[in-house]
Design an enzyme around this catalytic site. Sequence first.
Site, PDB file in Angstrom:
ATOM      1  N   ASP A  11      44.294  11.673   0.214  1.00  0.00           N
ATOM      2  CA  ASP A  11      43.156  12.021   1.076  1.00  0.00           C
ATOM      3  C   ASP A  11      43.715  12.253   2.460  1.00  0.00           C
ATOM      4  O   ASP A  11      44.894  11.987   2.718  1.00  0.00           O
ATOM      5  CB  ASP A  11      42.098  10.900   1.090  1.00  0.00           C
ATOM      6  CG  ASP A  11      40.690  11.461   1.260  1.00  0.00           C
ATOM      7  OD1 ASP A  11      40.453  12.145   2.263  1.00  0.00           O
ATOM      8  OD2 ASP A  11      39.841  11.221   0.385  1.00  0.00           O
ATOM      9  N   HIS A  24      39.455  17.350   1.105  1.00  0.00           N
ATOM     10  CA  HIS A  24      40.047  16.046   1.454  1.00  0.00           C
ATOM     11  C   HIS A  24      41.569  16.148   1.471  1.00  0.00           C
ATOM     12  O   HIS A  24      42.257  15.231   1.036  1.00  0.00           O
ATOM     13  CB  HIS A  24      39.606  14.973   0.438  1.00  0.00           C
ATOM     14  CG  HIS A  24      38.202  14.498   0.655  1.00  0.00           C
ATOM     15  ND1 HIS A  24      37.867  13.543   1.570  1.00  0.00           N
ATOM     16  CD2 HIS A  24      37.037  14.872   0.061  1.00  0.00           C
ATOM     17  CE1 HIS A  24      36.545  13.328   1.537  1.00  0.00           C
ATOM     18  NE2 HIS A  24      36.028  14.135   0.630  1.00  0.00           N
ATOM     19  N   ASP A  70      35.328  16.812  -4.699  1.00  0.00           N
ATOM     20  CA  ASP A  70      34.145  16.487  -3.901  1.00  0.00           C
ATOM     21  C   ASP A  70      34.230  17.047  -2.480  1.00  0.00           C
ATOM     22  O   ASP A  70      35.312  17.224  -1.924  1.00  0.00           O
ATOM     23  CB  ASP A  70      33.953  14.963  -3.830  1.00  0.00           C
ATOM     24  CG  ASP A  70      35.162  14.256  -3.238  1.00  0.00           C
ATOM     25  OD1 ASP A  70      36.297  14.660  -3.572  1.00  0.00           O
ATOM     26  OD2 ASP A  70      34.985  13.311  -2.450  1.00  0.00           O
ATOM     27  N   GLU A  71      33.050  17.290  -1.948  1.00  0.00           N
ATOM     28  CA  GLU A  71      32.834  17.497  -0.508  1.00  0.00           C
ATOM     29  C   GLU A  71      33.697  18.589   0.123  1.00  0.00           C
ATOM     30  O   GLU A  71      34.150  18.430   1.260  1.00  0.00           O
ATOM     31  CB  GLU A  71      33.036  16.175   0.240  1.00  0.00           C
ATOM     32  CG  GLU A  71      32.048  15.110  -0.188  1.00  0.00           C
ATOM     33  CD  GLU A  71      32.194  13.806   0.589  1.00  0.00           C
ATOM     34  OE1 GLU A  71      31.173  13.327   1.100  1.00  0.00           O
ATOM     35  OE2 GLU A  71      33.309  13.263   0.661  1.00  0.00           O
ATOM     36  N   TYR A 121      28.670   1.808  -5.218  1.00  0.00           N
ATOM     37  CA  TYR A 121      29.602   1.951  -4.095  1.00  0.00           C
ATOM     38  C   TYR A 121      29.771   0.596  -3.408  1.00  0.00           C
ATOM     39  O   TYR A 121      28.894   0.129  -2.683  1.00  0.00           O
ATOM     40  CB  TYR A 121      29.113   3.029  -3.123  1.00  0.00           C
ATOM     41  CG  TYR A 121      29.668   4.397  -3.480  1.00  0.00           C
ATOM     42  CD1 TYR A 121      29.763   4.802  -4.811  1.00  0.00           C
ATOM     43  CD2 TYR A 121      30.122   5.271  -2.507  1.00  0.00           C
ATOM     44  CE1 TYR A 121      30.289   6.037  -5.149  1.00  0.00           C
ATOM     45  CE2 TYR A 121      30.652   6.515  -2.836  1.00  0.00           C
ATOM     46  CZ  TYR A 121      30.728   6.888  -4.163  1.00  0.00           C
ATOM     47  OH  TYR A 121      31.259   8.109  -4.490  1.00  0.00           O
ATOM     48  N   ASP A 166      31.509  -0.347  -1.029  1.00  0.00           N
ATOM     49  CA  ASP A 166      31.780  -0.405   0.416  1.00  0.00           C
ATOM     50  C   ASP A 166      30.502  -0.617   1.213  1.00  0.00           C
ATOM     51  O   ASP A 166      30.517  -0.578   2.438  1.00  0.00           O
ATOM     52  CB  ASP A 166      32.509   0.858   0.904  1.00  0.00           C
ATOM     53  CG  ASP A 166      31.776   2.148   0.561  1.00  0.00           C
ATOM     54  OD1 ASP A 166      30.864   2.119  -0.293  1.00  0.00           O
ATOM     55  OD2 ASP A 166      32.125   3.193   1.139  1.00  0.00           O
ATOM     56  N   TRP A 222      35.674   2.514  -1.540  1.00  0.00           N
ATOM     57  CA  TRP A 222      36.262   3.327  -0.474  1.00  0.00           C
ATOM     58  C   TRP A 222      36.587   2.384   0.669  1.00  0.00           C
ATOM     59  O   TRP A 222      35.840   1.433   0.912  1.00  0.00           O
ATOM     60  CB  TRP A 222      35.272   4.405  -0.018  1.00  0.00           C
ATOM     61  CG  TRP A 222      34.842   5.300  -1.136  1.00  0.00           C
ATOM     62  CD1 TRP A 222      33.667   5.264  -1.820  1.00  0.00           C
ATOM     63  CD2 TRP A 222      35.603   6.373  -1.721  1.00  0.00           C
ATOM     64  NE1 TRP A 222      33.660   6.239  -2.786  1.00  0.00           N
ATOM     65  CE2 TRP A 222      34.825   6.935  -2.742  1.00  0.00           C
ATOM     66  CE3 TRP A 222      36.869   6.903  -1.476  1.00  0.00           C
ATOM     67  CZ2 TRP A 222      35.266   8.000  -3.531  1.00  0.00           C
ATOM     68  CZ3 TRP A 222      37.306   7.967  -2.254  1.00  0.00           C
ATOM     69  CH2 TRP A 222      36.508   8.506  -3.267  1.00  0.00           C
ATOM     70  N   GLU A 248      37.418   3.067   4.144  1.00  0.00           N
ATOM     71  CA  GLU A 248      37.456   3.502   5.549  1.00  0.00           C
ATOM     72  C   GLU A 248      37.332   2.301   6.493  1.00  0.00           C
ATOM     73  O   GLU A 248      38.037   2.210   7.493  1.00  0.00           O
ATOM     74  CB  GLU A 248      36.305   4.474   5.848  1.00  0.00           C
ATOM     75  CG  GLU A 248      36.515   5.882   5.340  1.00  0.00           C
ATOM     76  CD  GLU A 248      35.944   6.094   3.953  1.00  0.00           C
ATOM     77  OE1 GLU A 248      35.742   5.099   3.219  1.00  0.00           O
ATOM     78  OE2 GLU A 248      35.685   7.258   3.592  1.00  0.00           O
TER      79      GLU A 248
HETATM   80  C1  ACM Z   1      32.842  10.616  -2.825  1.00  0.00           C
HETATM   81  O1  ACM Z   1      32.292   9.539  -2.519  1.00  0.00           O
HETATM   82  N1  ACM Z   1      33.089  11.532  -1.896  1.00  0.00           N
HETATM   83  C2  ACM Z   1      33.212  10.917  -4.177  1.00  0.00           C
END
Ligand code: ACM
Length: 681
Positions: free
Chosen positions: A187, A264, A319-320, A411, A413, A460, A462
């Site tokens: 990433d 990413h 993704d994204e 999720y 996080d 995740w 971050e």
């Molecule tokens: C993601 O949470 N962008 C897969």
Amino acid sequence: MRNFILYLFAALLFIGCKNEKKAATVTPDLLPLARTVALTDETFAIGDKVKIDIDAPEQDKQNLINLFKGTLPANSASEGNTMSLIVKEDVNGIASPEGYVINISKNNITIISKSGAGLFYGVQTMLQLIDEENNIPTGTISDEPQFAYRGMMLDVSRHFFGKEFVKKQIDAMAQFKLNRLHLHLTDAAGWRIEIKKYPRLTEFAAWRSPAIWKDWWFGDRKYVEEGSKGAYGGYYTQEDIKELVAYAAERYITIIPEIEMPAHSEEVLTAYPELSCTHEPYKQADFCIGNEKTYEFLENVLSEVIELFPSEYIHIGGDEAGKASWPHCPLCQKRMKEENLKNVNELQSYLIQRMEKFVNSKGRQIIGWDEILDGGLAPNATVMSWRGTEGGIAAVNSGHKAIMTPGGYCYLDSYQDAPHTQPMAFGPYMPLEKVYSYDPRAEIDSAKAHLIYGIQGNLWVEYIPTEELVEYMIYPRILAIAEIGWSNPANRDYAAFRERAIKATNDLRSKGYNAFDLANEFGQRKEAQAPVEHLAIGGNITYAESAPYSDSYKAGGDNALIDGVCGGWTYTDKKWQGFIKDGVDVTIDLGEEKDITEVTAQFMQMCIPDVWFPAEVIISTSCDGSKFNELARIEHTVVRDEGLSFKEYGWKGESKARYINYRAKCGPQRGWLFTDEIVVR
Ligand code: ACM
């Protein structure tokens, strides 16, 4: 005849006595719950020695011996109790190779399964049965999983975690019968796997300064050379990966590598800028899809990855993607023309389908995040549904497999307890109970339910820079994922699960995991625990045309702000009404003039998803509905902060009114305002 009756009577008496002494049923605190459990309070004593016989393929035998080390006394006793673990082709009542049957008598335990994995899980169950006196209840357990895929994802890019830490998490996963570890290896924040052909990925794109992701991300986002002063980061060498893969395999866990594409990928496109549309370092997140060099790079990387990971699946991200440079890039435009692609979604799909062909040619399959549905799904792809459940539903409806990992439930996080009691988190309040309430087959057509391959919890990182915090966020919520993945949904009972999870969490803490202290959970926001009584309930409310509530966050609709229902710790709980950009402007009609002493409303602020406090609230009242007097004007300087906070904007005093106008204005950020109730007393 008389004697016969006497004997019969004696025999019945004997049977009756036996019945009286019949062992009592025991319900163990298994996690995940097993399918069928019939245990008694008679016990198998482990004692000093247990003779363990294993009839299984050599590697499985070794895996089981390793599992016993440190958990049971030495084997090969010449006398005393015995344990037999047997792999058999057919096991009565068990369909899954991961299933098992345990029979426990006073002197013998037999576990049978169709595979070493099933024996491993049988032993994990048996280990959970051992009581404080080192006894195991007798009886039988017959068990198999609901889902073949029971996963956890760990992001090692935003912050890097070394291989020993990953092994520690693998140990815990195995204990709870999780069987897939998805590593998010690449990433923007750092590339984390050695690729021999592209050394700049790990000499440079794996390192940054500063160490804390948010300081880096909201700062200059620069990469630095490995070994330079202040360089933070790291990567797994290919030898590390082999070690991790083998360690996981011995615990029947498959590691699935994720290599992000087309987005990413800032770190790659800074190390190798020729792979982006503009060829400039630090400018692009998406690969250039028109350039053949992109395919050469990705195929070379995937070739090394496939060599290292025996996993059936390779995760290709997806993704994204911002797709912003593709419409202006001559090579991307040329590709679209040549391949007759109508839009940038189809351009992304072209890349994914090409990569699928490549991965399939190596005997493997791809998984992608649910955006790979956009522009056309690759023919053999499995979809990981994260933006809710829609992607997973669409995937199975078109005959593809789906792994369910919707953000609102999976999720990890997000906050697991009242935000003011917790370290800063990325996502909204998602306590253990919320995770446990998820059903991966909900909304799925029963004819397609078999295509739901499983469930995964994602972490995740971050905002999670340390190992301690990683464990804190994972445990115990991953236990809910484990139970959903393994156990029969008909046996779901949150109160009972919570008790078992507290026990399991205490066990984890005693083994050195920094698990969240579930037993001392703060719990839901007190306002949300019971309806509030106040004067506006049953009144009428009108919304100014210029300030409607958002259809995405309508809570209870037109009456939401005067229905007595207050929201919890998150605006996603369908109790907070959301207003975007134009604020709140509502008028409440109490039906008749009343004495009032209070008009208050709560707002929340969470800046990451653009939720802000109002900059100004004006409260006015009227007796006739046309002439309003201002009761209060509350001003607030809205400043960005971290985490989640709540603020009341209200008036208190003495007045008479039939109509109350409540206006809340946005600050310069002009994002979302959320409020749950306008309380009038
Ligand atoms: C993601 O949470 N962008 C897969």
